[in-house]
Design a protein around this motif. Structure first.
Motif, mmCIF file in Angstrom:
data_model
loop_
_atom_site.group_PDB
_atom_site.id
_atom_site.type_symbol
_atom_site.label_atom_id
_atom_site.label_comp_id
_atom_site.label_asym_id
_atom_site.label_seq_id
_atom_site.Cartn_x
_atom_site.Cartn_y
_atom_site.Cartn_z
ATOM 1 N N LEU A 1 0.914 -1.414 -0.083
ATOM 2 C CA LEU A 1 0.119 0.001 0.211
ATOM 3 C C LEU A 1 0.950 1.134 0.765
ATOM 4 N N LEU A 2 0.805 1.570 -1.123
ATOM 5 C CA LEU A 2 1.698 3.230 -1.141
ATOM 6 C C LEU A 2 0.936 4.420 -1.081
ATOM 7 N N VAL A 3 1.064 5.096 -0.394
ATOM 8 C CA VAL A 3 0.526 6.329 0.268
ATOM 9 C C VAL A 3 1.950 7.756 -0.129
ATOM 10 N N THR A 4 0.000 9.087 -0.860
ATOM 11 C CA THR A 4 1.244 10.370 -1.348
ATOM 12 C C THR A 4 1.349 10.205 -0.391
ATOM 13 N N ASP B 1 -1.853 12.652 1.267
ATOM 14 C CA ASP B 1 -2.003 11.555 2.499
ATOM 15 C C ASP B 1 -1.513 11.648 3.815
ATOM 16 N N LYS C 1 6.361 8.277 -2.641
ATOM 17 C CA LYS C 1 4.729 6.826 -1.912
ATOM 18 C C LYS C 1 5.528 6.511 -1.320
ATOM 19 N N TYR D 1 4.091 1.747 4.621
ATOM 20 C CA TYR D 1 3.088 1.694 5.902
ATOM 21 C C TYR D 1 4.561 1.757 7.106
#
Lengths: 103, 103
Positions: free
Chosen positions: B14-17, B20, B53, B56
Motif C-alpha cells: 500500500l503506497l501513500v502519497t 495523504d 509514495k 506502512y
DNA sequence: GAATTATTGTAGTTAATTTACAATTAAGGA
DNA sequence: TCCTTAATTGTAAATTAACTACAATAATTC
C-alpha cells in the motif's frame, strides 16, 4: 509492540491512488472506475473532481473479485459470493480497531 | 481467513502519497521532503521525477519520530532512539510475510 | 440478432506533486 | 551578543497523474 506490527487504525488510513491499486491488483484503472460506477467498490474522495483513493478493505475486495472472475464467475455473482466474507472482514477490522483504541 | 484481516504482503504494497501521509501524520509535506533529503525516511519512487509514495513501515517511522519530537528530543536523537525499534518491526514484518507466503 | 453486461478508448481539463532556488527560525556554544 | 548549525519553511514554474464525459467495442444470453 505488537500493535506497531499491525496497527489496524493506521492500516485503515492508508489511502492508495487508482494507479497504484491498478499496479497491485492488475486491474486496469478504467475497469476500477467502472466498478465504482456500478457501486461494486467504493473510493474515498475528499473534493469533488479530486483524486480517488482506495483503502485496504476495498483493495482486498478488488483482489477477491478478481480471483472469482478468473474462476469464471460473472461480475454480479462474484460480488454476491464475497459479500458475506467482506462483511465479516469489516467487522473484525472494526473490533480490532476498538480493542486497540481502548489501550 | 485471518490472512485476509491482516495480509502483510498486501499491507506492504500500500503506497501513500505525500499529501495523504501529511494528512495522517500531521507533518507538513515540506518537512517530509526535508526528512527524506536527510535520509531519515525513504520513499518509493517508480520513475525519476515521479511522485513519492510512502509505505506502512515508513509512515509508522514518521509517527514514532513525531512522538519523540513532541517529547522534546532533537531530530537526530529521535531517529537514533527508534532505530532498534524499526529494525525489529521490519524483521517481524518480513517473517510474517514469509510465513504466509509458504501457505 | 437484439439486448444486456462488461469493458475499453481517448480528448481535453484539473489536481497534486516535483524540483530548485532561497529565506527564516531555533538552539547551543564561544 | 554573535556565530554556527540544525530544522524548518516559502514558492514559482514545470511535470505527473489523475479526472470527467463522451462514445465505441466485445462477450454473453435470450
Amino acid at each position: 509492540m505488537i500493535e506497531d506490527l499491525f496497527d489496524p487504525k493506521l492500516v485503515s488510513q492508508l489511502l492508495v491512488t487508482i494507479g497504484d491499486v491498478s499496479d497491485v491488483t492488475g486491474i486496469p484503472q478504467r475497469r476500477l472506475r467502472y466498478w465504482e460506477d456500478k457501486k461494486i467498490i467504493t473510493s474515498a474522495c475528499t473534493k469533488e473532481g479530486g483524486t480517488r483513493k482506495f483503502d485496504y478493505i476495498n483493495i482486498k475486495k478488488i483482489i477477491l473479485i478478481k480471483e472469482l472472475l478468473d474462476e469464471g464467475y460473472t461480475l454480479e455473482t462474484a460480488v454476491k459470493k464475497i459479500e458475506e466474507r467482506m462483511s465479516t472482514l469489516k467487522k473484525s477490522f472494526s473490533l480490532l480497531k476498538d480493542k486497540i483504541d481502548q489501550k
